[in-house]
Design an enzyme around this catalytic site. Sequence first.
Site, short mmCIF file in Angstrom:
data_model
loop_
_atom_site.label_atom_id
_atom_site.label_comp_id
_atom_site.label_asym_id
_atom_site.label_seq_id
_atom_site.Cartn_x
_atom_site.Cartn_y
_atom_site.Cartn_z
N ARG A 91 10.06 43.77 37.43
CA ARG A 91 9.64 42.65 38.28
C ARG A 91 8.61 43.11 39.31
O ARG A 91 7.66 42.38 39.62
CB ARG A 91 10.86 42.05 38.97
CG ARG A 91 10.49 40.94 39.95
CD ARG A 91 11.71 40.23 40.48
NE ARG A 91 11.37 39.27 41.52
CZ ARG A 91 12.26 38.47 42.12
NH1 ARG A 91 13.54 38.54 41.77
NH2 ARG A 91 11.90 37.62 43.05
N ASN A 142 14.31 33.82 32.87
CA ASN A 142 13.00 33.27 33.22
C ASN A 142 11.88 33.87 32.38
O ASN A 142 12.05 34.93 31.82
CB ASN A 142 12.73 33.56 34.71
CG ASN A 142 13.22 32.42 35.58
OD1 ASN A 142 13.15 31.26 35.20
ND2 ASN A 142 13.71 32.77 36.77
N TYR A 247 7.82 25.59 44.57
CA TYR A 247 6.81 26.47 43.98
C TYR A 247 5.40 25.87 44.04
O TYR A 247 4.42 26.54 43.71
CB TYR A 247 7.18 26.83 42.53
CG TYR A 247 8.27 27.89 42.47
CD1 TYR A 247 9.58 27.58 42.82
CD2 TYR A 247 7.98 29.19 42.10
CE1 TYR A 247 10.58 28.54 42.79
CE2 TYR A 247 8.98 30.16 42.07
CZ TYR A 247 10.27 29.83 42.40
OH TYR A 247 11.25 30.79 42.39
C1 G6P Z 1 14.89 30.54 42.62
C2 G6P Z 1 14.24 30.13 41.32
C3 G6P Z 1 14.62 31.06 40.21
C4 G6P Z 1 14.26 32.47 40.60
C5 G6P Z 1 14.91 32.83 41.93
C6 G6P Z 1 14.44 34.18 42.41
O1 G6P Z 1 16.26 30.35 42.53
O2 G6P Z 1 14.57 28.81 40.99
O3 G6P Z 1 13.95 30.73 39.03
O4 G6P Z 1 14.67 33.38 39.61
O5 G6P Z 1 14.60 31.89 42.91
O6 G6P Z 1 15.20 34.55 43.52
P1 G6P Z 1 15.15 36.05 44.05
O7 G6P Z 1 16.19 36.14 45.09
O8 G6P Z 1 15.42 36.93 42.86
O9 G6P Z 1 13.77 36.24 44.59
#
Ligand code: G6P
Length: 424
Positions: A91, A142, A247
Amino acid sequence: SIKIAIVGAGSGYMPGVIRGLLHRAADLAGAELAFHDVHREHLALMARLATAMFAARGADFTVTSHTELKPALDGASYVFTTFRPGGMAARHLDESIPLKYGVVGQETAGPGGFLMACRSVPVLLRIAELADPDAWIVNYTNPTNIVTDAVLRYRPGTRIIGLCDQHVGDTEMWAELLGLPAARLEADWIGLNHATWAERVRLHGEPLDLPALLADLEIPGGGATPWRDPSRMAELARALGLLPNSYAKYYFFHDEVVRELRAKGTTRAQDISAMLPGYYASLAAEAAKPDPDPSRERGGGEHGEFAVDVICALHRDEDRRMIVNIRNDGAISSLDDDAVVEVPARIGRKGPLRSAMGPLPLPVRGLTQAIWTYERLAADAAATGDRRTALQALMAHPFVRDKHTAERILHEGLAAHRDHLPQF
Ligand code: G6P
């Protein structure tokens, strides 16, 4: 009794999923939960935590653990997928490579999400091949829309629903901004995953006058979290005359976000990686207690609750309204029938039943269609490993477009992730 496979069960999100399962323990009584992960330690930890939590609350579940897919999937009626190939290290690359070239990487909606799709899609296609033909794949991996599109077209006949709980938290944020009680507010979020829009909102089932509400909306200062930015969202809502998904910030404030991310200096992946060891250690301590109650959950409760509720809606034929990612088939008139869209649907034993939601709002119609074009090309590239299609996908992406930038991101991204990209 049923079997539910959970692929990616070592995920930090699992305590929320376990809690979701506990809430629906009576409805799923007797179920076998087949935990799968490639990370043995995290898998063992989550199995221990789940077993202890189920025992303490008298939930009738059996937990089995697997590092091989086949035995986990065999005989499962539901396959819940919630893994990230390559973990947080991958990531970090997704988020940082595009940023070098002036583009927000973004692990789902951005070109970072494209690289993630290239890693996720081959694994999902394999899962679709190994799973029972009648099994429902309930997918959180995802980018959920691209993954769902690839599975629907490259393993035809697979039953898959793409999930995202973003709308749950977003609806809560809008309730707060508009001064309305969150529990009674319902919005018709339509569009694509992480690119949904709501023009129709209801309170206690009664339609609200959104233009009037937005005319009075004040733009709050600050308050941004990694997931939500109320100030920018209020600005966008007033400009566009609708409620945007969080987003939307990356499309409409792209260059500002690039500057902010550069100034911040660390990626979200690095921030999460820094907290994960302590988080897993605290879960290990918790799992040893007679009645564990992990309070610090990595992703918040709604993630797990939502996935378990979708499985229950399918299993118990609940005919429940939920917002999911499925084939369009006329739900949104401004997109192709075979597009994968995020829309409200009624979920029961036969799967999701969509209804006609009309066209996309004009101010975001072209943008959403462009995002869809990118997603379709991304799904094809991820499934086939065709480099020209991959380049076309990035050139179609609204954050990228510039050919040389697309080439640089592609070249560097595919090289960095080569261990996870058998198709390229
Ligand atoms: C939100 C989005 C998800 C994403 C997540 C990431 O919940 O809807 O698709 O994976 O944020 O969160 P993070 O804590 O991993 O940055």
